[in-house]
Design an enzyme around this catalytic site. Sequence first.
Site, PDB file in Angstrom:
ATOM      1  N   GLY A  79     -13.602 -10.967   1.796  1.00 17.26           N
ATOM      2  CA  GLY A  79     -14.289 -12.024   2.531  1.00 17.26           C
ATOM      3  C   GLY A  79     -13.664 -13.387   2.492  1.00 17.26           C
ATOM      4  O   GLY A  79     -14.226 -14.335   3.059  1.00 17.26           O
ATOM      5  N   LYS A  91      -8.291  -1.636  -9.097  1.00 23.13           N
ATOM      6  CA  LYS A  91      -8.899  -2.291  -7.948  1.00 23.13           C
ATOM      7  C   LYS A  91     -10.141  -1.525  -7.487  1.00 23.13           C
ATOM      8  O   LYS A  91     -10.107  -0.306  -7.364  1.00 23.13           O
ATOM      9  CB  LYS A  91      -7.892  -2.384  -6.802  1.00 23.13           C
ATOM     10  CG  LYS A  91      -8.333  -3.242  -5.626  1.00 23.13           C
ATOM     11  CD  LYS A  91      -7.178  -3.404  -4.642  1.00 23.13           C
ATOM     12  CE  LYS A  91      -7.539  -4.363  -3.524  1.00 23.13           C
ATOM     13  NZ  LYS A  91      -8.635  -3.843  -2.665  1.00 23.13           N
ATOM     14  N   HIS A 103     -13.513  -2.737  -1.176  1.00 22.19           N
ATOM     15  CA  HIS A 103     -12.531  -2.226  -0.205  1.00 22.19           C
ATOM     16  C   HIS A 103     -12.765  -2.841   1.178  1.00 22.19           C
ATOM     17  O   HIS A 103     -12.696  -2.154   2.203  1.00 22.19           O
ATOM     18  CB  HIS A 103     -12.599  -0.701  -0.128  1.00 22.19           C
ATOM     19  CG  HIS A 103     -11.258  -0.064   0.114  1.00 22.19           C
ATOM     20  ND1 HIS A 103     -10.616   0.707  -0.820  1.00 22.19           N
ATOM     21  CD2 HIS A 103     -10.420  -0.098   1.181  1.00 22.19           C
ATOM     22  CE1 HIS A 103      -9.463   1.135  -0.344  1.00 22.19           C
ATOM     23  NE2 HIS A 103      -9.314   0.650   0.871  1.00 22.19           N
ATOM     24  N   ARG A 142      -7.634  -8.909   5.575  1.00 24.89           N
ATOM     25  CA  ARG A 142      -7.723  -9.145   7.021  1.00 24.89           C
ATOM     26  C   ARG A 142      -7.175 -10.514   7.415  1.00 24.89           C
ATOM     27  O   ARG A 142      -6.595 -10.665   8.491  1.00 24.89           O
ATOM     28  CB  ARG A 142      -9.174  -9.008   7.486  1.00 24.89           C
ATOM     29  CG  ARG A 142      -9.697  -7.569   7.472  1.00 24.89           C
ATOM     30  CD  ARG A 142     -11.097  -7.501   8.054  1.00 24.89           C
ATOM     31  NE  ARG A 142     -11.647  -6.159   7.992  1.00 24.89           N
ATOM     32  CZ  ARG A 142     -12.356  -5.675   6.978  1.00 24.89           C
ATOM     33  NH1 ARG A 142     -12.608  -6.448   5.918  1.00 24.89           N
ATOM     34  NH2 ARG A 142     -12.824  -4.441   6.992  1.00 24.89           N
ATOM     35  N   THR A 184      -5.991   1.756  -6.884  1.00 32.16           N
ATOM     36  CA  THR A 184      -7.207   1.564  -6.096  1.00 32.16           C
ATOM     37  C   THR A 184      -8.125   2.769  -6.262  1.00 32.16           C
ATOM     38  O   THR A 184      -7.719   3.906  -6.002  1.00 32.16           O
ATOM     39  CB  THR A 184      -6.861   1.364  -4.608  1.00 32.16           C
ATOM     40  OG1 THR A 184      -6.035   0.202  -4.481  1.00 32.16           O
ATOM     41  CG2 THR A 184      -8.123   1.167  -3.779  1.00 32.16           C
ATOM     42  N   TYR A 194      -2.944   5.435  -5.041  1.00 30.53           N
ATOM     43  CA  TYR A 194      -4.226   6.125  -5.145  1.00 30.53           C
ATOM     44  C   TYR A 194      -4.066   7.329  -6.075  1.00 30.53           C
ATOM     45  O   TYR A 194      -2.956   7.820  -6.290  1.00 30.53           O
ATOM     46  CB  TYR A 194      -4.686   6.624  -3.769  1.00 30.53           C
ATOM     47  CG  TYR A 194      -5.066   5.535  -2.796  1.00 30.53           C
ATOM     48  CD1 TYR A 194      -6.288   4.887  -2.893  1.00 30.53           C
ATOM     49  CD2 TYR A 194      -4.200   5.169  -1.759  1.00 30.53           C
ATOM     50  CE1 TYR A 194      -6.645   3.894  -1.984  1.00 30.53           C
ATOM     51  CE2 TYR A 194      -4.552   4.177  -0.856  1.00 30.53           C
ATOM     52  CZ  TYR A 194      -5.774   3.546  -0.975  1.00 30.53           C
ATOM     53  OH  TYR A 194      -6.119   2.570  -0.083  1.00 30.53           O
ATOM     54  N   SER A 232       0.805  -1.208   0.000  1.00 28.60           N
ATOM     55  CA  SER A 232       0.000   0.000   0.000  1.00 28.60           C
ATOM     56  C   SER A 232       0.846   1.269   0.000  1.00 28.60           C
ATOM     57  O   SER A 232       1.933   1.318   0.581  1.00 28.60           O
ATOM     58  CB  SER A 232      -0.908   0.012   1.234  1.00 28.60           C
ATOM     59  OG  SER A 232      -1.581   1.247   1.369  1.00 28.60           O
TER      60      SER A 232
END
Length: 390
Positions: free
Chosen positions: A311, A254, A278, A333, A156, A130, A108
């Site tokens: 997810g 993205k 996101h 995550r 993104t 970005y 990132s």
Amino acid sequence: MANRWFETVAVAQRRAKRRLPKSVYRALIAGAEAGVSLRDNTSAFDELGLRPVTAGQPATREMATTVMGQPISMPVVISPTGVQAVHPDGEVAVARAAAARGVAMGLSSFASKPLEDVVAANPQTFFQIYWAGDRDSIVQRLQRARTAGAVGLILTLDWSFSHGRDWGSPSIPQSVDLRTMLRHAPEVAIRPLWLLDWLRSGALPELGVPNFGPQGSPAPGFFEAYGTWVGTPPPSWDDVAWLIAQWDGPVMVKGVGRADEARRAVDAGAAAISVSNHGGNNLDGAPAPIRVLPEIAAAVGDQIEVLMDGGVRRGSDVVKALALGARAVMIGRAYLWGLAANGQAGVENVLDILRSGIDSTLLGLGKGSIAELGPGDVVVPDGFAPGGER
């Protein structure tokens, strides 16, 4: 010494919750507004079934593939996430774990470790950017990524600057000074293992973003960089095409959630797209990426690489996504829980869980390769997708 291995991502999350100060853990949960999209990202996978076979399964299963020209050992890519203060080694530990498992790394713009250090740990690094600042500053960041050896770019676009959460937003300090330490001391004191990791490292959590400017320049603070991003008018598709043209290599767009925008990404010259909301942190009420994946894959899957991000917690989730049209998935995550639970080894543990789950799911479906997967391997209930071409 206690065994720090864990058998599922859910166990890693529980350990992360026990280990991290409350504000740090809540920053990883994040989400937006009422958390509808955040919950849907994972629960949507539970609505999908699988159609196993009972005999004739192949003895071995092949799961290697390529993403933006990079060979990877399984269809999983590390998604870029910002300010990884969950562990002193941050993104460098993640990059080492990914390299050890043959997986590409997304880094990132808001990462806590310099791009150059991460590329040294994993040469298969995609730098995420970005649309922030003027074109000259964007070109400077691209040049730095090129010089550092990034093998691809992730642009993104899915962010609407929604800051409200019904459960409250985490407290993110501007810097770690004496006042900050005193304010957060009570929650840190009851998480001694996290504190011990940082004390052993001889440093405090970094809240600067060293990849937001040219190499060697002072790292802006998180809120300074975020303010630049917020203050930049959103890009047009012509702007996207301009940025792609500045990069001598593959670019992933993205945040795509509609078939018509997937086509615009193709027209702009992107090599790949990531179907994503996101992580449920953008516009609450946006459908889970797995719900819109089939329509997007049907629209552009023969013209561009389609990845899905959102997810994924199990190898069977990866298989479901591939069966519905993804080339690979990205995880966020899931690996952060592993990093918090056990550093680099915890990230490797998460990747091993996914690899094992992919293999066992392929075995159950009677597939010798991820290339053999298709919609017929998944049970999709009526009303699963938001309905219709857009």
